[in-house]
Write an enzyme that holds these catalytic residues in place. Structure first.
Site, PDB file in Angstrom:
ATOM      1  N   PRO A   1      -1.544  -9.971   7.070  1.00 47.67           N
ATOM      2  CA  PRO A   1      -2.663  -8.982   7.117  1.00 47.67           C
ATOM      3  C   PRO A   1      -2.560  -7.974   5.879  1.00 47.67           C
ATOM      4  O   PRO A   1      -1.489  -7.700   5.526  1.00 47.67           O
ATOM      5  CB  PRO A   1      -2.369  -8.185   8.466  1.00 47.67           C
ATOM      6  CG  PRO A   1      -1.546  -9.124   9.250  1.00 47.67           C
ATOM      7  CD  PRO A   1      -0.632  -9.896   8.373  1.00 47.67           C
ATOM      8  N   ASN A   2      -3.712  -7.965   5.542  1.00 46.85           N
ATOM      9  CA  ASN A   2      -4.260  -6.676   4.582  1.00 46.85           C
ATOM     10  C   ASN A   2      -3.681  -7.310   3.100  1.00 46.85           C
ATOM     11  O   ASN A   2      -4.321  -6.682   2.082  1.00 46.85           O
ATOM     12  CB  ASN A   2      -3.646  -5.337   4.885  1.00 46.85           C
ATOM     13  CG  ASN A   2      -4.218  -4.808   6.131  1.00 46.85           C
ATOM     14  OD1 ASN A   2      -5.471  -5.340   6.417  1.00 46.85           O
ATOM     15  ND2 ASN A   2      -3.511  -4.502   6.925  1.00 46.85           N
TER      16      ASN A   2
ATOM     17  N   ARG B   1      -5.780  -1.887  -2.105  1.00 47.19           N
ATOM     18  CA  ARG B   1      -5.374  -1.239  -0.984  1.00 47.19           C
ATOM     19  C   ARG B   1      -4.110  -0.463  -1.497  1.00 47.19           C
ATOM     20  O   ARG B   1      -3.096  -1.191  -2.237  1.00 47.19           O
ATOM     21  CB  ARG B   1      -4.914  -1.956   0.156  1.00 47.19           C
ATOM     22  CG  ARG B   1      -4.219  -1.226   1.131  1.00 47.19           C
ATOM     23  CD  ARG B   1      -3.597  -2.204   2.152  1.00 47.19           C
ATOM     24  NE  ARG B   1      -2.836  -1.509   3.141  1.00 47.19           N
ATOM     25  CZ  ARG B   1      -1.732  -2.114   3.634  1.00 47.19           C
ATOM     26  NH1 ARG B   1      -1.124  -3.209   3.284  1.00 47.19           N
ATOM     27  NH2 ARG B   1      -1.018  -1.354   4.542  1.00 47.19           N
TER      28      ARG B   1
ATOM     29  N   TYR C   1       1.338  -0.924  -3.715  1.00 47.94           N
ATOM     30  CA  TYR C   1       1.264  -2.199  -3.749  1.00 47.94           C
ATOM     31  C   TYR C   1       0.797  -2.815  -5.206  1.00 47.94           C
ATOM     32  O   TYR C   1       0.988  -3.924  -5.318  1.00 47.94           O
ATOM     33  CB  TYR C   1       0.528  -2.722  -2.668  1.00 47.94           C
ATOM     34  CG  TYR C   1       0.868  -2.438  -1.335  1.00 47.94           C
ATOM     35  CD1 TYR C   1       2.125  -3.129  -0.792  1.00 47.94           C
ATOM     36  CD2 TYR C   1       0.168  -1.459  -0.606  1.00 47.94           C
ATOM     37  CE1 TYR C   1       2.447  -2.721   0.677  1.00 47.94           C
ATOM     38  CE2 TYR C   1       0.621  -1.066   0.701  1.00 47.94           C
ATOM     39  CZ  TYR C   1       1.538  -1.806   1.291  1.00 47.94           C
ATOM     40  OH  TYR C   1       2.140  -1.390   2.641  1.00 47.94           O
TER      41      TYR C   1
ATOM     42  N   ASN D   1       5.626 -13.094   3.427  1.00 48.55           N
ATOM     43  CA  ASN D   1       5.231 -11.642   3.461  1.00 48.55           C
ATOM     44  C   ASN D   1       4.400 -11.447   4.584  1.00 48.55           C
ATOM     45  O   ASN D   1       3.000 -11.809   4.450  1.00 48.55           O
ATOM     46  CB  ASN D   1       4.622 -11.249   2.088  1.00 48.55           C
ATOM     47  CG  ASN D   1       4.446  -9.694   2.083  1.00 48.55           C
ATOM     48  OD1 ASN D   1       4.447  -8.798   3.111  1.00 48.55           O
ATOM     49  ND2 ASN D   1       4.011  -9.353   1.003  1.00 48.55           N
TER      50      ASN D   1
ATOM     51  N   ALA E   1       2.471  -5.983   7.939  1.00 48.46           N
ATOM     52  CA  ALA E   1       2.818  -5.207   9.316  1.00 48.46           C
ATOM     53  C   ALA E   1       3.278  -5.867  10.267  1.00 48.46           C
ATOM     54  O   ALA E   1       4.166  -5.434  11.199  1.00 48.46           O
ATOM     55  CB  ALA E   1       1.540  -4.351   9.370  1.00 48.46           C
TER      56      ALA E   1
ATOM     57  N   GLU F   1      11.870 -13.882   3.298  1.00 48.78           N
ATOM     58  CA  GLU F   1      11.292 -12.748   3.541  1.00 48.78           C
ATOM     59  C   GLU F   1      10.953 -12.168   2.183  1.00 48.78           C
ATOM     60  O   GLU F   1      11.741 -11.812   1.410  1.00 48.78           O
ATOM     61  CB  GLU F   1      11.798 -11.667   4.602  1.00 48.78           C
ATOM     62  CG  GLU F   1      10.896 -10.602   4.679  1.00 48.78           C
ATOM     63  CD  GLU F   1      11.725  -9.674   5.534  1.00 48.78           C
ATOM     64  OE1 GLU F   1      11.041  -8.926   6.506  1.00 48.78           O
ATOM     65  OE2 GLU F   1      12.973  -9.559   5.670  1.00 48.78           O
TER      66      GLU F   1
ATOM     67  N   HIS G   1       8.615  -8.874   0.374  1.00 46.94           N
ATOM     68  CA  HIS G   1       8.245  -7.405   0.489  1.00 46.94           C
ATOM     69  C   HIS G   1       7.685  -6.972  -0.737  1.00 46.94           C
ATOM     70  O   HIS G   1       8.751  -6.573  -1.462  1.00 46.94           O
ATOM     71  CB  HIS G   1       8.487  -6.375   1.500  1.00 46.94           C
ATOM     72  CG  HIS G   1       8.699  -6.667   3.023  1.00 46.94           C
ATOM     73  ND1 HIS G   1       7.510  -6.910   3.670  1.00 46.94           N
ATOM     74  CD2 HIS G   1       9.770  -7.322   3.699  1.00 46.94           C
ATOM     75  CE1 HIS G   1       7.837  -7.494   4.971  1.00 46.94           C
ATOM     76  NE2 HIS G   1       9.193  -7.511   4.968  1.00 46.94           N
TER      77      HIS G   1
ATOM     78  N   ARG H   1      10.515   3.615   3.230  1.00 46.97           N
ATOM     79  CA  ARG H   1       9.180   4.099   3.870  1.00 46.97           C
ATOM     80  C   ARG H   1       9.321   4.672   5.296  1.00 46.97           C
ATOM     81  O   ARG H   1      10.320   4.928   5.614  1.00 46.97           O
ATOM     82  CB  ARG H   1       8.261   3.056   3.820  1.00 46.97           C
ATOM     83  CG  ARG H   1       7.878   2.396   2.208  1.00 46.97           C
ATOM     84  CD  ARG H   1       6.940   1.425   2.188  1.00 46.97           C
ATOM     85  NE  ARG H   1       5.634   2.091   2.631  1.00 46.97           N
ATOM     86  CZ  ARG H   1       4.411   0.967   2.663  1.00 46.97           C
ATOM     87  NH1 ARG H   1       4.586  -0.069   2.547  1.00 46.97           N
ATOM     88  NH2 ARG H   1       3.420   1.785   3.011  1.00 46.97           N
TER      89      ARG H   1
END
Length: 144
Positions: A11-12, A19, A24, A76, A79, A100, A102, A109
């Site tokens: 997502p996103n 964004r 990012y 990735n 969320a 994984e 990110h 964070r």
């Protein structure tokens, strides 16, 4: 087994470059795809890069990676990393290694980002190196 690595984005991530660029970066997903394809060729790999805002698509694609005999999956999950038992179960259900990735460092964070269901199932995690993390993950995949 093939020399194909699935690169799955959750997502996103379709909004990369738009964004929160301070978190990012300014590179678009298309820009990233071009760079990753070049890196994969240099490593003798092929990539199948996809993005979806839907958990079920990511789950289906993990299953597809296994069925197609992919060398690895770079995931990735955005969320969904922190919430999806379905993705954890899918990762644990396949033999294909999952790495994984990110772009940011979730541990630096918000507290709710510190737990990773994806990471619990993955063979390893690369976090906090911006989009360069995808290249690092490809190098790791090439060595599997």
């Amino acid at each position: 087994m093939t020399d194909t690595v699935f690169i799955l984005n959750g997502p996103n991530l379709n909004l990369l470059g738009v964004r929160e660029p301070e978190v990012y970066g300014s590179e678009s997903l298309d820009d990233l795809a071009t760079r990753v394809e070049d890196k994969a060729k240099a490593l003798g790999l092929e990539v199948d890069m996809r993005q979806s805002n839907h958990e079920g698509h990511l789950t289906d694609w993990l299953h597809e990676a296994q069925a197609d005999g992919a060398k690895a999956v770079i995931l990735n999950a955005g969320a969904l990393t922190h919430t999806s038992l379905a993705l954890y179960d899918a990762i644990k259900s396949i033999r294909t290694p999952v790495i994984e990735v990110h772009i940011s460092n979730p541990a630096a964070r918000e507290a709710y980002r510190h737990k990773s269901y994806v990471g619990m199932g993955a063979v390893g995690s690369i976090q906090g190196f911006g989009t360069y993390g995808y290249e690092l993950a490809l190098e790791a995949a090439a060595r599997l």
